[in-house]
Design an enzyme around this catalytic site. Structure first.
Site, PDB file in Angstrom:
ATOM      1  N   SER A 707       0.802  -1.228   0.000  1.00 24.98           N
ATOM      2  CA  SER A 707       0.000   0.000   0.000  1.00 24.98           C
ATOM      3  C   SER A 707       0.832   1.274   0.000  1.00 24.98           C
ATOM      4  O   SER A 707       0.340   2.333  -0.386  1.00 24.98           O
ATOM      5  CB  SER A 707      -0.935   0.006   1.222  1.00 24.98           C
ATOM      6  OG  SER A 707      -1.803  -1.088   1.188  1.00 24.98           O
ATOM      7  N   LYS A 750      -8.838   3.305   6.253  1.00 19.46           N
ATOM      8  CA  LYS A 750      -7.763   4.262   5.966  1.00 19.46           C
ATOM      9  C   LYS A 750      -8.307   5.688   5.863  1.00 19.46           C
ATOM     10  O   LYS A 750      -7.699   6.639   6.375  1.00 19.46           O
ATOM     11  CB  LYS A 750      -7.051   3.875   4.672  1.00 19.46           C
ATOM     12  CG  LYS A 750      -6.236   2.586   4.794  1.00 19.46           C
ATOM     13  CD  LYS A 750      -5.620   2.195   3.463  1.00 19.46           C
ATOM     14  CE  LYS A 750      -4.790   0.920   3.594  1.00 19.46           C
ATOM     15  NZ  LYS A 750      -4.202   0.498   2.302  1.00 19.46           N
TER      16      LYS A 750
END
Length: 801
Positions: A707, A750
């Site tokens: 990520s 997130k």
């Protein structure tokens, strides 16, 4: 000294010989050149046994040194020297405590036992004498001298003597009830007289010191004579023991007579209405009140008849009585009636939990189908999310909404399969598994059972509990769940199981396949504020002995606590902070001090300590620093990617406890920059003469995953161009060598972490647009999301001009 079990002829036949016969081809373990090449031999001291050549015998070892010796010898194909210990009570024998004469042996097979010990199946080859001990740690090693047996001069006399020994051995086997009849087969099938003599010497009941003398005797004729004499003595003792046994049989007749008298006493007690028969009557009365099918009724009648036949003074009577008590306490076909008022159920869920719309919708859908069909297998829901978001308490709310009983089953740290399936009732202290115990506790066969922390099940020595759960939660199988204690199937298909977990990574794939996974993300600022106002403040006021007017916290104050004093996805830490304030108020009240019930932000900081800094601009206000977004088992979080240049030869250094995938992302980013440096405006000279160091702070925390790819790329370009990254910007996405940006997971967590950290803009892959659209717009009202497909778009947007 390792403890070794006494090895008898019975054990040899029943334990060792069967293994050899069924699993091992002895021809594969004949003596090889390895024996002649080996100069140093491991020495294994044993007690209460003496080994002879050409005999296969099991040896059980328990201490680490002996286990190490046996395992290393098997691995290296070495011969080992087996010697007997002079004093069997010594735990740590020295050289002087061992006989010098022993038998060289080869390890055929090692069997690992459940308690940690091992059993080695060994075959003897040669007698030997220890010449010199060369090592004593971790186990004895020695130089040896091989000993040869002296063959008999008169072979006919020797053969005749062995025939007598063989006949006498068969008579001993016939007289001794402790020796299995299979020993006949073993002795009759040994054709070599030398091997027969050694086999009988090894497995006879002679004292160990006498066996050692037989081993040290080099003349086979003398060894046979001494063995024959001692066998005659054993034979006479066996005859005497049988005579005594016949005399004592009269005492057994007396015990039988007492048994019949006890039976008559039970009959008299039955007429008088007391005694053990009252237990049976109580169980029958309980059974009449139960609703169960004919199969269960037949099983109960069989077990109650077994109880009636048993002596009340025997231990088995209490075992059977406890079993029938549990059997009749189970609710079997007793069910609570489901409440189908969906509007009321929706109010119940909304009252107990703020947010969690997906799970509420799923419960209401289930109730609607159940109402229309009135016959449906209960689903197995798996709630996955960070700690403190209300997964466990949601089970209680579901039970209240459905009108069912509620049971919580904590699985954290469970490591024994019998905790799920129970023990067989023949074991001492046996009990049913926790599933059926929960059913019994609820009093119905259709409760809501919350399987809490299903991802924290451990695997121990006694089976795998998570595998035992497969039958429990499978709707196609759990209509006849088998518990070892109950000894028959129990219908769990009407039970509603709700499992909770923080992470899916540690849960078996077959277990996940049988559940309906519902992801629960963290709460937004507004949700946390509302939860605190509706639930947490009232709860802490009650728990600390305060009334509703003792203190007040407004929206600004609650938001300050959330922003400055917590960093989590759930509300558990928030509740702790409110509890700290409640305790401060309780102290002022107890000391009769005046205070303002309306708690200000300044007073909050005074009670809770120094707040965390709110602004990120100072941290990211230098070239080479980028804010990334990460997903952890406790929810979303932000992390910083730092890079810096130094004079060198163009090497890349990475620190911060990074995993393999994250290191590969940094390598891909640097290679992309080298390949496209002209388009990026980076001179070739900088790439050749500048080293770049990439660091992710909080080095004690392991980090991995793809990520952070675009964040690492942006950080490196920012350092090479010496330009800052836009403030209040975060990003997440995977990169490829072709310049593409790929989607990543955990988007909702997130983005919520980004809003908590004060981020204003986020860069995501275009393929993640659908994940963002599934999130309520209210959650992201202060956040702008930019979607990209290529790395060039990331760099153009993120780096200041």
């Amino acid at each position: 000294m390792t403890e070794f079990e006494d090895i008898s002829l019975e054990e040899m036949i029943s334990d060792g010989f069967d293994i050899v016969a069924e699993e091992i081809n002895l021809s594969d373990f004949s003596e090889t050149d390895k024996n002649s090449e080996q100069r140093i031999f491991p020495i294994l001291p044993v007690r209460n046994m003496v080994m002879f050549p050409n005999v296969v015998i099991p040896i059980t070892a328990g201490r680490k040194t002996s286990i190490q010796l046996l395992e290393e010898a098997q691995k290296n194909g070495d011969f080992i020297g087996i010697v007997s210990q002079k004093n069997s009570d010594l735990e740590q024998p020295a050289e002087k405590d061992m006989y010098q004469t022993g038998t060289l042996a080869k390890i055929i097979k090692i069997i690992k036992l459940p308690e940690g010990n091992i059993t080695a199946i060994t075959k003897g080859f040669h007698r030997f004498k220890i010449k010199k001990i060369v090592e004593s740690q971790p186990y004895f090693k020695a130089e040896i001298t091989k000993l040869k047996d002296s063959k008999p001069k008169n072979k006919e006399e020797y053969d005749a003597l062995l025939e007598n020994i063989k006949d006498l051995a068969l008579k001993i086997i016939e007289l001794d009830p402790n020796i299995p009849n299979a020993a006949n087969f073993a002795i009759k099938n040994i054709n070599n007289n030398d091997d027969l003599l050694n086999f009988i010497c090894t497995n006879s009941s002679f004292p160990s010191i006498e066996k050692q003398r037989l081993l040290e005797e080099k003349s086979l004729m003398e060894r046979a004579n001494k063995c024959y004499e001692m066998m005659h003595e054993d034979f006479r003792k066996l005859e005497l023991r049988n005579q005594i046994h016949q005399k004592t049989s009269k005492d057994l007749d007396k015990q039988q007579r007492e048994y019949f008298l006890n039976q008559q006493i039970r009959t008299i007690q039955d007429e008088l209405g007391g005694g053990p028969e009252s237990d049976v009557e109580d169980l029958i009365i309980k059974a009449r009140k139960k609703k169960w099918n004919q199969e269960v009724e037949d099983h109960f009648q069989k077990e109650i008849n077994r109880l009636q036949r048993q002596n009340p003074n025997s231990p088995d009577y209490n075992v059977q009585r406890n079993y029938l008590d549990f059997f009749t306490d189970l609710p079997w076909e007793t069910y609570t009636k489901d409440v189908f008022d969906i509007a009321k159920a929706e109010k119940t869920l909304d009252k107990a939990h703020f947010g969690l719309e997906d799970i509420k919708k799923r419960i209401l859908e289930h109730m609607a189908v159940l109402k229309l069909k009135n016959n449906m297998k209960s689903p197995i829901l798996l709630l996955v999310g960070p700690p403190g978001v209300g997964k466990t308490s949601l089970g209680k709310s579901v039970a209240d909404a459905l009108g069912r009983k509620y049971v919580r089953l904590s699985l954290g740290g469970l490591h024994d399969e019998s905790e799920i399936r129970g023990h067989r009732k023949t074991y001492i202290g046996a009990m049913a598994g926790r599933i059926l115990q929960s059913i019994k506790k609820s009093g119905t066969s259709n409760p809501v059972i919350v399987l809490d922390e299903i991802d924290k099940i451990a695997q121990g020595l006694h089976g795998d509990p998570s595998s035992a759960l497969l039958e429990v939660i499978d709707p196609e199988q759990n209509n006849a769940f088998y518990d070892n204690f109950l000894e028959m199937g129990y219908d769990l298909s009407k039970v509603m199981f709700i499992a909770t977990a923080n992470s899916l990574s540690t849960i078996q794939t077959p277990l996940l396949d049988r559940t309906e996974i519902i992801q629960i993300a963290g709460y937004t600022m507004e949700e946390k504020t509302e939860i605190a106002k509706r639930h947490l403040i009232k709860k802490q006021q009650e728990e600390n002995g305060l009334d509703a007017k003792s203190f007040k916290l407004g929206n600004p104050e609650l938001k300050h606590i959330i922003e400055a004093h917590t960093s989590e996805s759930g509300v558990r830490t928030l509740e702790k902070r409110i509890a700290s304030i409640a305790r401060w108020v309780a102290l002022q009240t107890a000391l009769i001090k005046e205070y303002d019930p309306k708690i200000t932000i300044e007073k909050i900081d005074e009670i809770l300590g120094v707040p965390r800094p709110k602004s990120l601009s100072e941290i990211t206000g230098v070239p080479g620093v980028v804010t990334g977004l990460a997903w952890t088992s406790v929810g979303g979080d932000i992390l910083y990617i730092e890079s810096i240049l130094s004079n060198g030869k163009g090497s890349l250094t990475m620190t911060g406890n990074l995993g393999t995938v994250m290191k590969e992302s940094a390598t891909i980013a640097l290679e992309y920059i080298k390949a496209r440096h002209d388009d990026l405006g980076i001179p070739q000279e900088d790439l050749d003469k500048k080293n770049i160091h990439v660091h992710v702070p909080e080095g004690a925390t392991p980090k991995d995953g793809p990520s952070a790819g675009i964040a690492m790329l942006t950080s490196m370009v920012s350092s090479f161009k010496n330009k800052k990254v836009k403030p209040h910007l975060a990003m997440t996405g995977e990169i490829t060598l072709r310049g593409k940006v790929l989607p990543v997971g955990g988007i909702k967590e997130k983005l919520l972490a980004a809003t908590r950290a004060g981020i204003k803009e986020v860069i995501l892959c275009e393929a993640n647009r659908k994940d963002v659209e599934e999130i309520k717009k209210d959650y992201l009202k202060d956040l702008t999301v930019h979607y990209v497909n290529r790395m060039e778009e990331v760099i153009d947007f993120a780096i200041e001009k």
